[in-house]
Design an enzyme around this catalytic site. Structure first.
Site, PDB file in Angstrom:
ATOM      1  N   CYS A 333       0.833  -1.285   0.041  1.00 29.59           N
ATOM      2  CA  CYS A 333       0.085   0.115  -0.133  1.00 29.59           C
ATOM      3  C   CYS A 333       0.827   1.232  -0.089  1.00 29.59           C
ATOM      4  O   CYS A 333       0.584   2.226  -0.897  1.00 29.59           O
ATOM      5  CB  CYS A 333      -1.218   0.108   1.213  1.00 29.59           C
ATOM      6  SG  CYS A 333      -0.516  -0.807   2.540  1.00 29.59           S
ATOM      7  N   ARG A 362       7.209 -11.253   4.921  1.00 31.32           N
ATOM      8  CA  ARG A 362       6.899 -10.961   6.545  1.00 31.32           C
ATOM      9  C   ARG A 362       7.664 -11.948   7.477  1.00 31.32           C
ATOM     10  O   ARG A 362       7.479 -13.107   6.965  1.00 31.32           O
ATOM     11  CB  ARG A 362       5.515 -11.105   6.914  1.00 31.32           C
ATOM     12  CG  ARG A 362       4.834  -9.897   6.225  1.00 31.32           C
ATOM     13  CD  ARG A 362       3.263  -9.836   6.492  1.00 31.32           C
ATOM     14  NE  ARG A 362       2.522  -9.132   5.564  1.00 31.32           N
ATOM     15  CZ  ARG A 362       1.215  -8.879   5.387  1.00 31.32           C
ATOM     16  NH1 ARG A 362       0.365  -9.550   6.051  1.00 31.32           N
ATOM     17  NH2 ARG A 362       0.615  -7.989   4.533  1.00 31.32           N
ATOM     18  N   GLN A 380       0.712 -11.250  -3.310  1.00 29.85           N
ATOM     19  CA  GLN A 380      -0.804 -10.780  -3.172  1.00 29.85           C
ATOM     20  C   GLN A 380      -1.361 -10.265  -4.492  1.00 29.85           C
ATOM     21  O   GLN A 380      -0.705  -9.773  -5.356  1.00 29.85           O
ATOM     22  CB  GLN A 380      -0.803  -9.547  -2.303  1.00 29.85           C
ATOM     23  CG  GLN A 380      -0.637  -9.938  -0.922  1.00 29.85           C
ATOM     24  CD  GLN A 380      -0.767  -8.656   0.117  1.00 29.85           C
ATOM     25  OE1 GLN A 380      -0.325  -7.935  -0.159  1.00 29.85           O
ATOM     26  NE2 GLN A 380      -1.586  -8.737   1.106  1.00 29.85           N
ATOM     27  N   ASP A 382      -2.897  -7.732  -5.112  1.00 28.01           N
ATOM     28  CA  ASP A 382      -3.241  -6.616  -4.436  1.00 28.01           C
ATOM     29  C   ASP A 382      -3.788  -5.531  -5.174  1.00 28.01           C
ATOM     30  O   ASP A 382      -3.187  -5.356  -6.368  1.00 28.01           O
ATOM     31  CB  ASP A 382      -2.068  -6.195  -3.526  1.00 28.01           C
ATOM     32  CG  ASP A 382      -2.276  -5.357  -2.217  1.00 28.01           C
ATOM     33  OD1 ASP A 382      -3.479  -5.313  -1.957  1.00 28.01           O
ATOM     34  OD2 ASP A 382      -1.385  -5.034  -1.689  1.00 28.01           O
ATOM     35  N   HIS A 384      -5.257  -1.225  -4.974  1.00 29.28           N
ATOM     36  CA  HIS A 384      -5.765  -0.083  -4.164  1.00 29.28           C
ATOM     37  C   HIS A 384      -6.450   0.669  -4.922  1.00 29.28           C
ATOM     38  O   HIS A 384      -6.101   1.294  -6.209  1.00 29.28           O
ATOM     39  CB  HIS A 384      -4.459   0.648  -3.448  1.00 29.28           C
ATOM     40  CG  HIS A 384      -3.836  -0.259  -2.375  1.00 29.28           C
ATOM     41  ND1 HIS A 384      -2.888  -0.937  -2.851  1.00 29.28           N
ATOM     42  CD2 HIS A 384      -3.985  -0.379  -1.240  1.00 29.28           C
ATOM     43  CE1 HIS A 384      -2.489  -1.884  -1.768  1.00 29.28           C
ATOM     44  NE2 HIS A 384      -3.208  -1.467  -0.590  1.00 29.28           N
ATOM     45  N   LYS A 464     -13.215  -3.264   7.742  1.00 27.93           N
ATOM     46  CA  LYS A 464     -13.043  -3.836   6.558  1.00 27.93           C
ATOM     47  C   LYS A 464     -14.054  -4.879   6.382  1.00 27.93           C
ATOM     48  O   LYS A 464     -14.815  -5.329   7.435  1.00 27.93           O
ATOM     49  CB  LYS A 464     -11.556  -4.656   6.729  1.00 27.93           C
ATOM     50  CG  LYS A 464     -11.691  -5.613   7.825  1.00 27.93           C
ATOM     51  CD  LYS A 464     -10.114  -6.200   7.864  1.00 27.93           C
ATOM     52  CE  LYS A 464     -10.007  -7.119   9.184  1.00 27.93           C
ATOM     53  NZ  LYS A 464      -8.683  -7.851   9.304  1.00 27.93           N
ATOM     54  N   HIS A 510      -8.250  -0.739   0.184  1.00 32.91           N
ATOM     55  CA  HIS A 510      -7.318  -1.785   0.250  1.00 32.91           C
ATOM     56  C   HIS A 510      -8.124  -2.951  -0.172  1.00 32.91           C
ATOM     57  O   HIS A 510      -9.259  -3.253   0.686  1.00 32.91           O
ATOM     58  CB  HIS A 510      -6.785  -2.015   1.602  1.00 32.91           C
ATOM     59  CG  HIS A 510      -5.782  -0.704   2.120  1.00 32.91           C
ATOM     60  ND1 HIS A 510      -4.311  -0.591   2.247  1.00 32.91           N
ATOM     61  CD2 HIS A 510      -6.456   0.273   2.736  1.00 32.91           C
ATOM     62  CE1 HIS A 510      -4.129   0.638   2.666  1.00 32.91           C
ATOM     63  NE2 HIS A 510      -5.461   0.905   3.019  1.00 32.91           N
TER      64      HIS A 510
END
Length: 645
Positions: A333, A362, A380, A382, A384, A464, A510
Site C-alpha cells: 500500500c 513477512r 498478493q 493486491d 488499491h 473492513k 485496500h
C-alpha cells in the site's frame, strides 16, 4: 431470598443461597443430570457457584453451544490429568478450546510419539469411566501461587503473576490433579465421553519464538458418538488432501530448511500459478484496474511515514546499504500511494484503481509456518482504489460482484461475509469511522447479503469486509477483503484537485480477492484433492499412443493442442495401455486421449475424462474445439452429447 428467572419467564424463589446445580435439581431430575453449567446474567458459571441475589439463569446442557465449549475445555483438563499420571515430570502450560476440540501445551524432556498418544487416550478413557466429580475452588492469588509452586508448575506460576489482584482465580480438582481456569467446567466426568487425541506438534510458549519450544497435544471432542465419527472421517479425508503431501506427490512445489517459509515452485505448480494469475489479470482488466510494479526494498522512512514501522517492524525483514536502512516490503500500500502521487490528480481522474501482483515478505515465527498456508514470502493479488468519499459505496459494490464472480468460477458457492469495525487502538476521527463503517454496511445491505458484525476487529486505519469461502469439507477459509482507509493517503501526502478547485485527500480502498496466491493454491489443492478443473490443470491432456505406428498421429494432435494453448503431453514410455491410463489417473491429468490404429485411421480420438469417469470417441476437430472452449470459458471439459457413448 434470591428470585431466579428462567428463560421461559418462570421465577423460582429460594429461602437462602442456592447453587446453580440446586436450581437444576428443583426443576427435575432429568435436567439435574444433563446440566453442565449455567449462564447467570450473561456470565457462564460452574454449577457449584452459589446464587444469593435475584438474577436471570439459563441452564446449559451438551446440546448448547456453550455446553460443547465447556465439554471441550474440560477434556483439556482431563488430558492434563492423564498426562500427569503417566508422565509425572511433565509440566503443564495452557490448554484452551479451539475449533472442533482442544489442545494442551506441555514441557516434557522426551518427544511424545503416536504410541504415547494412544497410551494417554486410553488413560483418559479409564478416568472417564470413573465418573469422578470435578470440584471447583475459588482461591486467593497467594493460595494459587502456593498450590502450583508445590506442584512444580512454572508456566502456571507465570500466568498467575500476571492476573490482576481483584480477579477471581479458580482451581479445578480432578482427584489428585489440579488445574487452573476461568471455567466453567463439567461437574463430573460423566459428561466427557466422545473424544479422540489427533496429533502432537511443537509450539513456542505463548507463541513467541524467543521462548522455549513446548509440545502441543491436540484432541477433538463432541457430544455424540455420531458427531465424533463424522469428524474423524473428515479429518481422515483432510489428511488425504493435505496440500503438502499432494504438492510433493504431484511435484507442484517444495519448501526446504535453508529458505523457511519460501516456496520452490516446480514446473507443474508454476503452471497452475501462471494460469491463476492470468485469470485474475483478465478479471482486473475487465474491471478497470491498471497493473503496476513497485520496488521490493524501500527506505525505512517511508514505512515510518505510513505508520507500519512502529506497528510491524518486528515482522519486517530489514537490510542496510551506504548508511541507509531499508525494509523488504511486507505490504504494497505505501508504494501504491507513491505512484498515485506522481503528477497532479483531478477529481475527474477518480476512481484510480492500481493493481499489483506484489511480492511481500513477512518475518513470521517459524513455529507458525505451514506449507503454502502460512509463508514468509507470498504474492498478493493486491490493489488499491483511490476515490472520492462519494464513490466508496459504488466501488465496494463493484468489488463484491468481482469477488463472487471469481469464487464461483472455482466452484465456491457458499461465501461468508463479516464486517469488522473500529478497534480500540486506531487512527482517525470518530466521524471518519462512522462514515467508513456505514459505507461498507450500506453496500452489503444494498446487495441483500447476509453478514456478521465483528465489533473492534477492524484494522487500525479503517473498517473492513472479510470474504470467507467454504470448501468441499465444510472448512472456512478467509480470503478476500476490502478496507476503507482515510488515514494513509493523508499521512503520505496524497491529494487531488476537487471540483471546487481545492486540494482534497482521496479515500484509499485496500482490496484483495485471493489474499495470496500461495495460500489460495493450497486451498485449491485440498479442495480438489489435486484434481484441478480442466482450465487450470498443469497438464490438461495426456496423449497415449498404443503403438509406434500411431505416434505420428499423436504428435500431430499434440502440436495442434499446444498451438491452441492447451497444456498437452505425450506419454512415450511404451507401457501397456492399462498402465498408461493408471499413470495418467495417478498424476491427476483430467483428459487422457487414447490413440489406437482405429482412431489414427479414422481421424478420431478416444477421450477418457478422469474427473467424471466418462469415455467417448469424437473427431479431432470436435475435441480441439471442446478443449479451447473449456479453456476460454474456464469450465470443465464436457464431451458433446451426440458423441458420448
Amino acid at each position: 431470598m434470591p428470585a431466579i428467572t428462567l428463560p421461559d419467564g418462570t421465577v423460582k424463589s429460594f429461602d437462602g443461597k442456592v447453587t446453580i446445580a440446586e436450581v437444576a435439581s428443583s426443576i427435575g431430575p432429568g435436567l439435574a443430570k444433563a446440566a453442565i453449567a449455567g449462564v447467570v446474567d450473561g456470565e457462564s458459571l460452574d454449577l457449584a457457584i452459589e446464587l444469593n441475589e435475584d438474577c436471570e439463569l439459563k441452564l446449559i446442557t451438551s446440546k448448547d453451544e456453550i455446553g460443547l465449549h465447556t465439554i471441550r475445555h474440560s477434556f483439556a483438563h482431563l488430558l492434563g490429568h492423564a498426562i500427569k499420571q503417566l508422565y509425572p515430570d511433565a509440566q503443564m502450560a495452557i490448554g484452551p478450546v479451539i475449533k472442533d476440540g482442544f489442545y494442551y501445551d506441555i514441557k516434557y524432556e522426551k518427544t511424545f510419539t503416536p504410541d504415547d498418544l494412544d497410551k494417554i487416550e486410553a488413560r483418559m478413557k479409564d478416568l472417564v469411566e470413573k465418573d469422578y466429580a470435578v470440584d471447583v475452588e475459588i482461591v486467593t492469588k497467594e493460595k494459587a501461587i502456593n498450590t502450583f509452586s508445590e506442584r512444580d508448575e512454572p508456566y502456571k506460576l507465570e500466568i498467575i503473576k500476571e492476573i490482576p489482584e481483584n480477579e477471581t482465580i479458580k482451581l479445578y480438582h480432578h482427584e489428585e490433579y489440579t488445574d487452573m481456569c476461568r471455567g466453567p467446567h463439567v461437574p463430573n466426568t460423566y459428561h466427557l465421553r466422545h473424544f479422540k487425541l489427533t496429533k502432537v506438534s511443537g509450539a513456542y510458549w505463548r507463541g513467541d519464538s524467543d521462548n522455549e519450544m513446548l509440545q502441543r497435544i491436540y484432541g477433538t471432542a463432541w457430544t455424540t458418538s455420531k458427531e465424533l465419527k463424522s469428524h474423524i472421517k473428515q479429518l481422515e479425508e483432510a489428511e488425504k488432501r493435505d496440500h503438502r503431501k499432494l504438492g510433493k506427490k504431484l511435484s507442484l512445489f517444495h519448501i526446504q530448511e535453508n529458505a523457511p517459509g519460501m516456496v520452490f515452485w516446480h514446473p507443474q505448480g508454476w503452471a497452475v500459478y501462471l494460469k491463476l494469475q492470468n485469470f485474475i489479470r483478465e478479471k482486473l482488466g475487465q474491471s478497470g484496474y491498471e497493473e503496476i510494479r513497485t520496488p521490493q526494498i524501500v527506505d525505512r522512512t517511508l514505512w515510518e511515514k505510513s505508520g507500519h514501522w512502529d506497528k510491524f517492524k518486528e515482522g519486517m525483514f530489514t537490510t542496510s546499504s551506504e548508511n541507509r536502512d531499508y525494509a523488504v516490503k511486507p505490504m504494497n500500500c505505501p508504494c501504491h500511494v507513491q505512484i498515485f502521487n506522481q503528477g497532479l490528480r483531478s477529481y475527474k481522474d477518480l476512481p484510480i484503481r492500481l493493481a499489483e501482483f506484489g511480492s511481500c515478505h513477512r518475518n513470521e515465527p517459524s513455529g507458525t509456518l505451514h506449507g503454502l498456508m502460512r509463508v514468509r514470502n507470498f504474492i498478493q493479488d493486491d490493489a488499491h482504489i483511490f476515490c472520492a468519499e462519494s464513490q466508496i459505496q459504488s466501488e465496494v459494490l463493484s468489488f463484491i460482484d468481482l469477488v463472487f464472480n471469481v469464487y464461483k468460477t472455482f466452484g465456491f458457492e457458499n461465501i461468508l461475509i463479516k464486517l469488522s469495525t473500529r478497534p480500540e487502538k486506531r487512527v482517525g476521527s470518530e466521524e471518519i469511522w462512522d462514515k467508513s463503517e456505514k459505507s461498507l454496511a450500506d453496500a452489503l445491505d444494498a446487495k441483500e447479503l447476509d453478514w456478521e458484525l465483528l465489533p473492534g476487529e477492524g484494522a487500525f486505519y479503517g473498517p473492513k469486509i472479510e470474504f470467507s469461502l467454504e470448501d468441499c469439507l465444510g472448512r472456512i477459509w478467509q480470503c478476500g477483503t476490502i478496507q476503507v482507509d482515510f488515514s494513509m493517503p493523508d499521512r503520505l501526502g496524497a491529494t487531488y484537485i476537487g471540483e471546487d478547485g481545492y486540494r482534497h485527500t482521496p479515500v484509499m480502498l485496500h482490496r484483495a480477492i485471493l489474499g495470496s496466491f500461495e495460500r489460495f493454491i493450497g486451498i485449491l489443492i485440498e479442495n480438489y484433492a489435486g484434481e484441478f478443473p480442466f482450465w487450470i490443470a498443469p497438464e490438461q491432456v495426456r496423449i497415449l499412443p498404443v503403438s509406434d505406428e500411431t505416434r505420428p498421429f499423436a504428435e500431430n494432435l499434440n502440436r495442434q493442442l499446444v498451438q491452441a494453448d492447451i497444456s498437452s503431453t505425450i506419454d512415450s514410455s511404451g507401457e501397456r495401455l492399462g498402465k498408461l491410463i493408471r499413470n495418467g489417473e495417478k498424476d491427476r491429468v483430467p483428459i487422457l486421449v487414447v490413440i489406437g490404429a482405429k482412431e489414427a485411421g479414422s481421424g478420431t480420438v478416444n477421450v477418457r475424462n478422469t474427473r467424471n469417469k466418462s469415455q467417448c470417441e469424437m473427431p479431432v476437430d470436435v475435441f480441439l474445439n471442446q478443449c479451447v472452449t473449456a479453456n476460454k470459458e474456464r469450465t470443465s471439459f464436457n464431451a458433446p452429447a451426440e458423441v458420448k457413448n
